[in-house]
Design an enzyme around this catalytic site. Structure first.
Site, short mmCIF file in Angstrom:
data_model
loop_
_atom_site.label_atom_id
_atom_site.label_comp_id
_atom_site.label_asym_id
_atom_site.label_seq_id
_atom_site.Cartn_x
_atom_site.Cartn_y
_atom_site.Cartn_z
N LYS C 82 32.29 2.32 -36.55
CA LYS C 82 33.79 2.53 -37.13
C LYS C 82 33.01 4.54 -37.20
CE LYS C 82 33.46 -1.06 -40.32
NZ LYS C 82 33.12 -2.05 -41.90
N ARG C 103 15.38 3.40 -34.42
CA ARG C 103 15.24 3.73 -33.04
C ARG C 103 16.55 4.36 -33.02
NH1 ARG C 103 12.63 0.51 -28.43
NH2 ARG C 103 11.10 1.89 -29.19
#
Lengths: 304, 304, 304
Positions: C82, C103
């Protein structure tokens, strides 16, 4: 006793099956009593193909035993995308976990993987191959509802491609069971499975219509007929319609016939069956938890 | 008391809300004290749509209560892909878990699902429908920052499509609150919501500009204006720019006005607000944990 | 002592490294003894890129310490879709968890994220940047197999792009180590890394062929040469073939040379090496658990 790994239902003796089913009954009777069976044990979930039921019920089983899971996640989010071999993947993962549950699209994958690891491994489906923990929960459900001896069962739908059906049929040869197979001509049991069953001394009959055999059945095991097996939609609709179960279908059945299905269903069984006492498929799915608890309990014990 | 399932904020009485909020305060005061509330309880997370905040905070809440979760995973990795109905999916999953949290793109999905299961079910968003645990954490955050009585709140942004806004506005009618709605003409509250609020005796005013009402506000609740609501980019930029909060915007506000946002934000609130004492949106997100702990605590108790 | 976050191997002093490695040895000796180290602690796993090894071993480590994880899931199933910024995402998630493992594809992402949160954060890979917990497990494996002083190591393969290699080479400058780098001309160590190593007083030699240096090596660390670095397939095959390890390759090596690889491998190391005593790469992967346990143990302690 079960060895270190469960790869196919064929490796299960009658005694193995009864041991797992008895233990599953105990777990089912008091699900919260098992929380101290395997504290701290970690089960790796390696699903190379989609799953809801099998994966969630193994996860639930591990947690109800006091253990936990580590999840490889989807193939897209794993190193498999970088070209790693299945053998390497499981050899790495066995260093993290006390056991592995593997689903893989290639037939034989679980057997190969088990040869590379020292921790217990459960085959949770290898393509067109095997899915033995499904067989155990099917047997458990049959035993709970109709008993496993002096049983008459009908197995209906796609008998050609369904691995669930082949494993179940084979496992039932350990018991005193009359097996009736009902399918369209094009989806009959493969010759090799039929041969195996006869070799095992099974009582087997094949039918194209449910009608004649229905009144004799204690259990009716329904499987999905897949649209993609048929050249055109009309043909599919005609066939699928013949093997759809509705309340009317059951008029000629025993009052207490247990209707089973490995799920997911599309519309092989009408929703109007769901609230009848014959509907056994949701219980069957739920039985995945105590049965997989019993299976893990046995496999993880050999690990100590 | 709350029933077995939480489907919409409308089912919450003032007493229900206060019970959950009081319990949430206790959990927030000592998060590690709750680890023995629900040992071994399993909550199934069934998210048919993306989520970070809601899913992770329910997971955290379950674990902080001593329980755990089982996750259906993404739709792509589940049996839904094989054409299973939502009713079948939840009926299977209820056999694995002590409660279900469901997010689904279709309005009404949670209500339908709740009718098919016996375990408690929380609606975590059903399309344009409801998301009541968001409303509870909004109310909790408002109460912590400004109290829920004699409150003046401004709710700004996309008031037409935001389910968060509609539920919050309705829930606030349980308290002595003056509600100001600020939006462009094209994104005003739907007539039906306005009607509901008037029926409930709410004090409601609507504005196109923040300026006039800002000085009166104790709380300013900002929502995202979505680009795709506007026919062209210029129109969007013009409108969005008018409803963007910067430190300058707040010059005319009360010193301690609490700026809230359900997140994720894009640029409705300038990053320069983040380190001011007015920024309440990260606390608001964090409050999801104690509030959902309180909610689960209540729902899982009825299960015993 | 380690600070609150581990962002790069460069921040690790010799003493830091030895503290973590000593503690890892203790955990490795008795993995089940640590279950009461961090009961109830929650580690958030935020992986914006695929991972098997790193993610599963952090999850295992957290659970072996008595804690648990909450998983952001894939980017596709999170609010990142989003348009949420990384800063906002981690600021929300720090409210749910006692630590974060991140990560992210962008170099510098972990450093930026760490500036926005108060909980400990581990960089589990930031694009072409750093992956310090990999360095720690590499060091642990080297120490277990050959010791970290008076060591001769060969590092071979893609030395230009491999972040693993750069971090390891730098960390080794804390110890009395002779480093030999073996690669095709086009994949040599970047000038900047070479400069850093010389500045740190490292003993460094570069080679295009393994042959001459092989007999001196205590450890041979192999990395993958990626196909996409080469303009055509022929060129790739020629180069890759020169740097492939087979049992014959090792004829001229010390009997106990330890062959390491960060995995996944494609075919840099022949499967025929797997069952020799030289194969150290699966142990290396497994060492991720005790090393990450030791790392988390240290970071979560500073949190109390």
């Amino acid at each position: 006793m079960l060895g270190r790994s469960l790869l196919t239902a064929k490796q299960l003796s009658r005694e193995d099956i009864e041991t797992v089913l008895d233990r599953a009954s105990e777990f089912a009777a008091d699900p919260s009593a098992a929380g101290d069976r395997h504290p701290g044990k970690l089960l790796a979930l390696c699903f190379f193909e989609p799953s809801t039921r099998t994966k969630m019920s193994f996860e639930t089983a591990a947690k109800r035993l006091g253990g936990d899971v580590i999840d490889m996640g989807s193939v897209e989010s794993s190193s498999v995308k970088k070209g790693e071999s299945l053998a390497d993947t499981v050899r790495v993962i066995e260093g993290y976990a006390d056991g592995i549950v593997l689903r893989h699209p290639k037939q034989g994958a679980a057997k190969m993987a088990a040869e590379h690891v020292d921790v217990p491994l459960v085959n949770a489906g290898d393509g067109a191959g095997h899915h033995p923990s499904q067989t155990l929960l099917d047997l458990y459900t049959i035993r709970e509802n109709a008993g496993l001896d002096d049983l008459t069962i009908g197995i209906m739908g796609d008998l050609k491609y369904g691995r669930t059906v082949h494993s179940l049929a084979h496992a039932l040869t350990n018991f005193d069971v009359r097996q009736h197979f009902i399918s369209p001509q094009s989806l009959k049991l493969p010759r090799s499975v039929r041969y195996d069953l006869h070799e095992a001394g099974a009582h087997v009959r094949e039918h194209e219509e449910l009608e004649a055999v229905l009144p004799a059945l204690d259990v009716l095991y329904v499987t999905r007929i897949q649209r993609e097996r048929f050249p055109d939609e009309d043909e599919y609709q005609k066939v699928a319609g013949q093997y759809r179960i509705t309340p009317e279908t059951l008029d000629d059945a025993k009052d207490d016939v247990a209707v089973m299905h490995p799920l997911p269903r599309v519309d092989e069984i009408s929703a109007a069956i769901d609230d009848t006492s014959n509907a056994t498929y949701f219980d069957q799915a739920h039985n995945g938890v105590p049965v997989r608890m019993a299976l893990l309990d046995s496999l993880l014990q050999t690990d100590d």
